[in-house]
Structures are given as C-alpha cells and as structure tokens.
Design an enzyme around this catalytic site. Structure first.
Site, PDB file in Angstrom:
ATOM      1  N   CYS A 384     -25.746 -43.299 -13.230  1.00  0.00           N
ATOM      2  CA  CYS A 384     -24.595 -42.566 -12.709  1.00  0.00           C
ATOM      3  C   CYS A 384     -23.314 -43.384 -12.882  1.00  0.00           C
ATOM      4  O   CYS A 384     -22.838 -43.524 -13.994  1.00  0.00           O
ATOM      5  CB  CYS A 384     -24.842 -42.131 -11.271  1.00  0.00           C
ATOM      6  SG  CYS A 384     -23.895 -40.651 -10.860  1.00  0.00           S
ATOM      7  N   HIS A 510     -29.845 -39.320 -11.634  1.00  0.00           N
ATOM      8  CA  HIS A 510     -30.525 -40.338 -10.813  1.00  0.00           C
ATOM      9  C   HIS A 510     -32.041 -40.267 -11.003  1.00  0.00           C
ATOM     10  O   HIS A 510     -32.724 -39.604 -10.214  1.00  0.00           O
ATOM     11  CB  HIS A 510     -30.216 -40.118  -9.333  1.00  0.00           C
ATOM     12  CG  HIS A 510     -28.807 -40.408  -8.962  1.00  0.00           C
ATOM     13  ND1 HIS A 510     -28.410 -41.613  -8.441  1.00  0.00           N
ATOM     14  CD2 HIS A 510     -27.694 -39.650  -9.051  1.00  0.00           C
ATOM     15  CE1 HIS A 510     -27.104 -41.584  -8.204  1.00  0.00           C
ATOM     16  NE2 HIS A 510     -26.635 -40.398  -8.569  1.00  0.00           N
ATOM     17  N   GLU A 512     -34.177 -42.404 -10.290  1.00  0.00           N
ATOM     18  CA  GLU A 512     -34.907 -43.089  -9.203  1.00  0.00           C
ATOM     19  C   GLU A 512     -35.449 -42.122  -8.155  1.00  0.00           C
ATOM     20  O   GLU A 512     -36.457 -42.398  -7.512  1.00  0.00           O
ATOM     21  CB  GLU A 512     -34.011 -44.156  -8.545  1.00  0.00           C
ATOM     22  CG  GLU A 512     -32.833 -43.658  -7.702  1.00  0.00           C
ATOM     23  CD  GLU A 512     -31.564 -43.362  -8.488  1.00  0.00           C
ATOM     24  OE1 GLU A 512     -31.658 -43.111  -9.711  1.00  0.00           O
ATOM     25  OE2 GLU A 512     -30.473 -43.354  -7.874  1.00  0.00           O
TER      26      GLU A 512
HETATM   27  N1  GLN Z   1     -18.488 -41.906  -8.464  1.00  0.00           N
HETATM   28  C1  GLN Z   1     -19.074 -41.333  -9.627  1.00  0.00           C
HETATM   29  C2  GLN Z   1     -18.913 -39.825  -9.690  1.00  0.00           C
HETATM   30  O1  GLN Z   1     -18.673 -39.205  -8.692  1.00  0.00           O
HETATM   31  C3  GLN Z   1     -20.536 -41.710  -9.733  1.00  0.00           C
HETATM   32  C4  GLN Z   1     -21.372 -41.147  -8.632  1.00  0.00           C
HETATM   33  C5  GLN Z   1     -22.724 -41.828  -8.496  1.00  0.00           C
HETATM   34  O2  GLN Z   1     -22.923 -42.936  -8.988  1.00  0.00           O
HETATM   35  N2  GLN Z   1     -23.636 -41.193  -7.790  1.00  0.00           N
HETATM   36  O3  GLN Z   1     -19.034 -39.246 -10.735  1.00  0.00           O
END
Ligand code: GLN
Length: 538
Positions: A384, A510, A512
């Site tokens: 992310c 994600h 994970e």
């Molecule tokens: N802050 C970034 C976004 O909103 C990444 C979010 C995250 O890592 N879950 O796109």
C-alpha cells in the site's frame, strides 16, 4: 424461542489484554475441527462506529474484511485460525449500536416511546449477536465481549448477554469468563481472589459464568481448581488453565489438553469428538523446526507498538513455516532512516518490507530505504503506502523527477505520481470512506505476481484513497518499473515490479489480511523465499 444455533459468550475479568481473542479463536478452531461450523464475533464497547478512524497507537492494526469492514484486529486472528472469512456483522461497536438505534428513532420506529438503554440498546445488541446465527451458516457463534467486566461501558453488553441466555434457554447459550490468576512472588503463591471478585461482579449483573478460563504464568494446582470451582459456582472440570504459551498457535492444543472443547460442548448438549488438527499440527511442526533463519526489515512509523502491524507479522509466521525458515522481523522506524543511515540499518537484511501507512511523517525515510534496497538488489516488498513509496522513489531517482510525490504528502507537487483516486475527490467524511474490501486484479503474464499466484485473476483487500497515476505509466515502464496488476474495470495499477531486480514487488492492496495458517499468502511465501535465496547467495 427455538434455535438451532448455539451461542458462546466470552467475557473478560480482572484486567484487559488477557487474550480473549486468542482463546475465542482457539476454541473455535477446536469446534471447527470437530465438524461444527463456527464463527466468532467481537463486540467493542467504545463509541467510534468502527476502528477505521483510530490511530494504530490507540488500538493496534485496523483489520479489513472481504466486504470492506474496518474492524478490530481480533477478527484477523479469527480468520487466521479458522480460514473462514468474517464480515461487517462480526464486529460491532457501541457507536454502531447507538447510531442504528438513533436512526430508527428518527424514522419513528419506536412509535412515540421513550428510547432507553434497556430495552432498546440491549435489543439492538441482541439482534446483532443473532444476525450470524440466523444466517443459517453456523452451528456455533462465539461472541467475544470487549473490555473488562465492571467497566461502565460494558454494562449494556452484559445485560444483553443475561437476557439472551435466558431467551435462548437451557443448553443453547453459555458464558466463558476469562480471568487472571496472578502470582505473588513475595508470597510464592497464585491468588484466586481477583477471579472470585470478578465472577461476583458478573453475577451482580445476573450472569453466571459456566466456564472459567484462567490465565496464569504457573500451573494451577488441583486444590486451587477446587477452590475456584467452589467459590465461583462452576464445575471443577470447567476450571480451565490457560498458561502462557510461546506462540499463540499453541493455544488450541493447550485448550484441547485442558478439555475446554469438551466442557463447552457438554454444556451446549452437543456431541464431542476428537478434533482433527492434522494440518494445524503440521504447520506447528514446521514453524517450530526451521531449517534456516532470515532477517527481514519491517519499515514503518508505528513500530513501537507490535500490534500496529499484526497481520504482517503473522503472515511472516505462516510464510516462514511454509519455507521452513525462521523469519526474524526487525522493526525499523522510518523516521530514523535517511540517505546516511540506510547502509548501517539495512545492509545486513535479507529482505525489506515497507509498511502501509498514512500521512507525511517518516516517508522520506521510507523512500531512502527503497532506494537502498533497489540499488543493492535486496528483495523488496511494498504494501500500500510502501508500494506508493517505491513509485515515488523510482520517479525521483531513475526518471529524475525531483519533486515527484504523492498528493497526500504534497498537494502542490509538479509530479503527482501518486494521486487521489477520482471517486475520492468529493469525499468529505473520514470514516468508512476509503476504497475498502475485496477488488479483482488482473495479473500480467510472465510477471513475478502471476507466477506467485499461479492465477490470472485474483481478489485482494484494499484500504486507501490514493493511487498510481496512470499518466506516468509509460515513462516508468520504459525506465524499468513495470505495472503487472490492474483493476480489470478501471485499469488502475495495483502491482508494480522491477524485472531487472531479483525480487521487487509493490502492491496497492493488503495481502497480509488474507494469510492464514491453512493458506499462507503466496506473496509472503515468495518474498521469504527470495530473502532466503538472497542470504544464500551472499
Ligand atoms: N495513505 C495511502 C493512501 O491512502 C496508503 C494507505 C495504506 O497504506 N493503507 O492511499
């Protein structure tokens, strides 16, 4: 009331952090392994509608389900232990209960009545507990009540349990109370009094515990079990010891040894059999007998609190077992990293994972880390925000776009390589408004990702507002950073790789959240394998 679903309520006493979630997940595992379709629900007494707006320092990681609910991290344990998806219905907070009751009141659904904690709030709680049971998908629903018995904010939940236990009738709903048996080293003794008091507090609310699970650092002697049974009104066989374990994955077997599943099934008038834990024990066997060892750097800004990256740490345990490798995770604070310190902090690592996150703090450290591992051929996994940092780093240092950035960090940048998603532009509320939950992603043939998943179409869970800016796609690709995963409907880039690097993968989603004991996540498995190869080659 006639019911086919049985309910188990798990309450906690004496202190918080006794591991109710792990006990609930372990019991669920034992029941599932005997053929009972089991799910677990968490009721959280705080007033936030969900934990999505909470800082990880407050409440640990925010876990995201397939259906896009932002939930308590205990749901992660439930999924990892059971390998069954949870949903919005599996996590309910006081905020959500009140929100729903107030909305009903505004719609006039209470017909002029005064709306009160009892019966309106408790009815709403009872309804939320039974949603899962009524779905027909489960034989047994375990409901974990967050907080500690005696807390003001837990009272409506305990009252709802009292009523529901009564409504459900004999053998259909039971209460497991988890408490602490402290060891006083000065006296050299385990002490039962706090447990007695806590059971009494529960009884003052009209709830009698059926089973006591006692957290302890030392074996509970028999006379102490007898004493607890006598004072707490439970059968001796229902006094279960939960001794400190070296890994949470040992707890199902420890509970099996103590007969927790047997006692519970007996109280629910259900048959018990020998649970089939073959696959689980094979995992444990591999986890406990690694053939080698690697060290992975986990770079984030919430590293002081282990719980902030819970699912990532657990995914490494699953992937380590799969590779028969012990994965040491070295948490590195992104604020302590810069162009001068990276070598000293990263050069010994076999792989580096740059973690998800929000906001500006620590991002320059993350970018410096990506540069170092990219230039030194150390396996890299960006999740992310970590993937976004990899795109920014490549744009700055390879494309030469000096001020390349995400508009999250610098809205004025002349090179917004990471940009606010179109559908986010009109979003004003912070709660529950990110791009959330499972989305399909199409993988490019010949990429690391498609080889790792061995599939063309995958679904993964998301939680973000910003995205890879497709305007820079061609430039990046020509310079050696290849997008290899796309949303089939929007073309949104979800995965990037650097084919000239031994293992460099950034994902917008994600992975994970989807790693379980039964199904370690393929990307984590492949990353651990790449790190092992890196170690062996150097
Ligand atoms: N802050 C970034 C976004 O909103 C990444 C979010 C995250 O890592 N879950 O796109």
């Amino acid at each position: 009331m006639t019911t086919t679903t049985k309910y188990i309520f798990v309450t906690g006493g004496v202190t918080s952090s006794l591991g109710k979630g792990i006990i609930a997940a372990s019991l669920a595992k034992l029941l599932q392994a005997q053929g009972y379709r089991t799910t677990i629900q968490k009721l959280d007494p705080y007033i936030n509608v969900d934990p999505g707006t909470l800082n990880p320092y407050e409440h640990g990681e925010c876990y995201v389900t397939e259906d896009g609910a932002e939930t308590d991290l205990d749901l992660g344990h439930y999924e990892r232990f059971l390998n069954v998806n949870t949903s919005q219905a599996n996590n309910v907070t006081t905020g959500r209960i009140y929100q729903s009751v107030i909305e009903k009141e505004r719609r006039g659904e209470f017909l002029g009545k005064t709306v009160q904690v009892i019966p309106h709030i408790t009815d709403e709680i009872k309804e939320r507990i039974q949603i899962l049971g009524k779905s027909g998908d489960y034989d047994i629903v375990i409901t974990e009540i967050g907080g500690t018995v005696g807390d003001i904010e837990s009272l409506p939940y305990i009252e709802a349990v009292r009523q529901l236990k009564w409504d459900l009738g004999e053998n259909n709903g039971i209460v497991i109370h988890l408490t602490l048996i402290p060891f006083l080293s000065a006296a050299g003794e385990l002490k039962t009094k706090p447990t007695q008091h806590s059971v009494k507090t529960l009884m003052e609310s009209g709830v009698q515990a059926d089973v006591l699970v006692c957290r302890t650092e030392h074996e509970l002697p028999n006379d102490l079990r007898t004493k607890l049974a006598l004072f707490c009104n439970v059968r001796e066989e229902a006094v279960i010891q939960s001794i400190d374990a070296s890994t949470i994955y040992d707890v199902p077997n420890l509970m099996l040894e103590q007969g927790l599943d047997k006692v519970v099934l007996k109280r629910l008038a259900l048959e018990s059999a020998k649970p089939d834990l073959t696959q689980w024990n094979q995992f444990l066997q591999r986890h406990k007998n690694p053939k080698s060892e690697i060290t992975i750097g986990l770079i984030g800004k919430y590293v002081e609190l282990q719980d902030s990256y819970k699912s990532i740490l657990e995914a490494f345990i699953h992937a380590g077992a799969e590779n028969e490798v012990k994965v040491n995770v070295e948490a590195i604070h992104s604020e302590h990293l810069n162009a001068h310190s990276v070598k000293e902090k990263l050069s010994h690592l076999n792989g580096v994972l740059v973690a998800p996150g929000f906001g500006e703090r620590g991002i320059e450290g993350k970018i410096a880390a990506v540069r170092y591992v990219r230039e030194h051929n150390i396996p890299f996994f960006g999740i992310c925000l970590g993937m976004q940092m990899a795109v920014i780093e490549y744009s700055r240092n390879v494309l030469g776009l000096e001020d390349a950035n995400s508009t999250e960090m610098d809205p004025e940048t002349t090179h917004p390589v990471i940009n606010l998603m179109e559908e986010q532009k009109h979003v004003e509320d912070k709660g529950g408004t990110m791009r959330l939950g499972a989305w399909t992603c199409e993988l490019k043939a010949g990429s690391i990702a498609s080889a790792v998943y061995n599939q063309e179409l995958i679904t993964e869970r998301h939680r973000h507002r910003f995205e890879f800016n497709s305007a820079y796609r061609e430039q990046l690709e020509t310079a050696g950073m290849t997008p290899t995963g796309f949303n089939p409907d929007t073309g949104l880039v979800e995965v990037v790789e650097i084919p000239s690097h031994p293992w460099f993968v950034g994902v917008q989603y994600h992975p994970e959240y989807k790693s379980t004991v039964a199904k370690p996540h393929p990307l984590f498995v492949a990353f651990v394998n790449a790190a092992l190869q890196h170690k062996n080659n150097n």
